[in-house]
Design a protein around this motif. Structure first.
Motif, PDB file in Angstrom:
ATOM      1  N   PRO A 137       4.876   7.556  10.267  1.00 27.10           N
ATOM      2  CA  PRO A 137       5.013   6.482   9.267  1.00 27.10           C
ATOM      3  C   PRO A 137       5.505   6.983   7.921  1.00 27.10           C
ATOM      4  O   PRO A 137       6.204   6.250   7.205  1.00 27.10           O
ATOM      5  CB  PRO A 137       3.589   5.908   9.162  1.00 27.10           C
ATOM      6  CG  PRO A 137       2.933   6.274  10.449  1.00 27.10           C
ATOM      7  CD  PRO A 137       3.514   7.593  10.827  1.00 27.10           C
ATOM      8  N   ASN A 202      -4.135   4.406   7.718  1.00 27.38           N
ATOM      9  CA  ASN A 202      -3.485   3.087   7.762  1.00 27.38           C
ATOM     10  C   ASN A 202      -2.045   3.167   8.249  1.00 27.38           C
ATOM     11  O   ASN A 202      -1.260   2.235   8.066  1.00 27.38           O
ATOM     12  CB  ASN A 202      -3.544   2.396   6.394  1.00 27.38           C
ATOM     13  CG  ASN A 202      -2.886   3.222   5.288  1.00 27.38           C
ATOM     14  OD1 ASN A 202      -2.122   4.144   5.552  1.00 27.38           O
ATOM     15  ND2 ASN A 202      -3.190   2.883   4.037  1.00 27.38           N
ATOM     16  N   ALA A 204      -0.767   3.058  11.293  1.00 24.05           N
ATOM     17  CA  ALA A 204      -0.418   2.045  12.295  1.00 24.05           C
ATOM     18  C   ALA A 204      -0.194   0.697  11.627  1.00 24.05           C
ATOM     19  O   ALA A 204       0.704  -0.062  12.014  1.00 24.05           O
ATOM     20  CB  ALA A 204      -1.515   1.947  13.347  1.00 24.05           C
ATOM     21  N   ARG A 205      -0.987   0.404  10.606  1.00 23.05           N
ATOM     22  CA  ARG A 205      -0.816  -0.860   9.892  1.00 23.05           C
ATOM     23  C   ARG A 205       0.513  -0.885   9.145  1.00 23.05           C
ATOM     24  O   ARG A 205       1.162  -1.927   9.064  1.00 23.05           O
ATOM     25  CB  ARG A 205      -1.995  -1.074   8.939  1.00 23.05           C
ATOM     26  CG  ARG A 205      -2.053  -2.472   8.355  1.00 23.05           C
ATOM     27  CD  ARG A 205      -3.436  -2.832   7.841  1.00 23.05           C
ATOM     28  NE  ARG A 205      -3.895  -1.984   6.755  1.00 23.05           N
ATOM     29  CZ  ARG A 205      -4.881  -1.096   6.862  1.00 23.05           C
ATOM     30  NH1 ARG A 205      -5.487  -0.927   8.027  1.00 23.05           N
ATOM     31  NH2 ARG A 205      -5.259  -0.366   5.826  1.00 23.05           N
ATOM     32  N   MET A 207       3.271   0.629  10.142  1.00 25.38           N
ATOM     33  CA  MET A 207       4.319   0.423  11.144  1.00 25.38           C
ATOM     34  C   MET A 207       4.395  -1.052  11.534  1.00 25.38           C
ATOM     35  O   MET A 207       5.488  -1.598  11.732  1.00 25.38           O
ATOM     36  CB  MET A 207       4.063   1.303  12.362  1.00 25.38           C
ATOM     37  CG  MET A 207       4.115   2.806  12.068  1.00 25.38           C
ATOM     38  SD  MET A 207       5.732   3.409  11.520  1.00 25.38           S
ATOM     39  CE  MET A 207       6.488   3.830  13.107  1.00 25.38           C
ATOM     40  N   GLU A 208       3.259  -1.717  11.615  1.00 28.69           N
ATOM     41  CA  GLU A 208       3.249  -3.144  11.925  1.00 28.69           C
ATOM     42  C   GLU A 208       3.839  -3.961  10.780  1.00 28.69           C
ATOM     43  O   GLU A 208       4.416  -5.034  11.013  1.00 28.69           O
ATOM     44  CB  GLU A 208       1.825  -3.609  12.208  1.00 28.69           C
ATOM     45  CG  GLU A 208       1.233  -3.047  13.498  1.00 28.69           C
ATOM     46  CD  GLU A 208      -0.219  -3.454  13.679  1.00 28.69           C
ATOM     47  OE1 GLU A 208      -0.771  -4.132  12.779  1.00 28.69           O
ATOM     48  OE2 GLU A 208      -0.815  -3.070  14.713  1.00 28.69           O
TER      49      GLU A 208
END
Length: 360
Positions: A137, A202, A204-205, A207-208
């Motif tokens: 990220p 955070n 993964a958040r 990337m979303e």
């Protein structure tokens, strides 16, 4: 029937491009359809009959030639200007054969007439392609710096970079939190946006958050070195392993290889202590001026020098690709913010100003 996963950063149209044998991006009809859907070109209730007819014709054939008379028939001056800019841009990209060739060509012409928004959307599409296999990220957030203006804050040795447009839409009670208050310069409240520093927890958040057009609400920590006070007055300086500057350096390495076909190694530097300093370039307007003044021995005020966010050392993997006088010597890169804390990178500088032995 299973639904297709939502595309990230969809507004730049990277998913509507094909690749040529070189790996450069070639527009499809769908790519140009996306441009016609942008608010600058999309139909509105007030659109005149001539605009509706032109829009319908371009939707049917986005590469059709548009006679001057059709443009002159548009009632609204702004609409007419927007269509002229779009058509000139479309024709230039198609003539160049790829986004990359067109992008580089715009700067070689000397006089840039392409709107900055168009250039930023091109860069966004290109870096989306470059990072297709990237899982970190930090690299994706660092890549935003190539096409999104940043607002930078330096406080107690920590350097934080946030998206300027996002921060400017927030106010003290708009959900920005402590980080946002540190960076914020004012703007309208937008409570739905939460600003936070990108970290492993955070990632993964983040990337979303790229899904759809994307939300640019994560702050990148550009702090490269941290100092720890030890007993007896000693200070230990340590380099951060997850520095945003390192991530940016990796993105810039891919950028250079993609466009110029040559491998380079780029790493952040705390200072330039090189009596044989031969070549430098700024990654933005401010650092270009600052490095030029330092190189020429001009006095630079401390407050202006303090705006220098980082230095980088660039070295070529193959010395045959550089000018003979630069064999074994590094190229120094600079990155600096304005007096108001703004930073807008100019990634084209890496394509125009490196000491290459042969330029196509």
């Amino acid at each position: 029937m299973p639904t297709q996963p939502e595309t990230f950063w969809s507004s730049c149209g990277h998913d509507r491009l094909s690749s040529d044998a070189r790996g450069w991006l070639v527009p499809t009809a769908d790519y140009w359809h996306l441009w016609l859907e942008r608010p600058e070109l999309a139909l509105v209730e007030e659109s005149c009959d001539a605009e509706r007819a032109l829009h319908e014709a371009l939707q049917h054939d986005p590469l059709r030639a548009v006679p001057r008379a059709e443009l002159d028939a548009l009632a609204d001056d702004d609409v007419r200007a927007n269509h002229r800019l779009f058509l000139d841009f479309r024709d230039a990209v198609m003539a160049a054969g790829s986004l990359e060739a067109a992008y580089a060509g715009f700067f070689k012409q000397g006089s840039i007439v392409v709107p900055p928004l168009f250039l930023d959307l091109m860069v966004q599409a290109i870096v989306s392609h470059l990072l297709a296999d990237e899982a970190d990220p930090l690299c994706w957030r660092a890549a935003e710096m190539l096409f999104r203006r940043q607002r930078v804050s330096v406080s107690e040795g920590r350097v934080l970079s946030g998206d300027a447009d996002t921060l400017d839409m927030l106010n003290e009670t708009g959900g920005a939190g402590a980080v946002g208050r540190l960076l914020l310069q004012g703007g309208a409240a937008l409570p739905a946006v939460q600003v936070e520093v990108l970290a492993e927890a955070n990632g993964a958040r983040y990337m979303e958050s790229r899904l759809g057009a994307g939300r640019f609400n994560f702050v990148l920590d550009l702090t490269h070195e941290v100092q720890n006070e030890l007993p007896h007055g000693l200070t230990l300086t340590m380099t951060r392993s997850n520095s945003g500057l390192k991530a940016l350096a990796r993105v810039l390495q891919r950028w250079v290889r993609h466009f110029l076909g040559t491998g380079v190694q780029i790493r952040p530097e705390a200072r330039v202590d090189d009596p044989s300093w031969r070549w430098h370039l700024g990654l933005d307007v401010e650092s270009s001026r600052l490095l030029n003044d330092l190189y020429q021995g001009h006095a630079v005020e401390p407050e202006r020098q303090a705006r220098l966010i980082s230095l980088f050392r660039l070295q070529f993997d193959d010395p045959a690709h550089v000018l003979p006088e630069m064999h074994g010597k590094p190229v120094y890169l600079g990155m600096a913010m304005t007096e108001g804390g703004l930073l807008k990178l100019k990634p084209q500088n890496l394509l125009l100003n490196l000491p290459l032995a042969n330029r196509s």
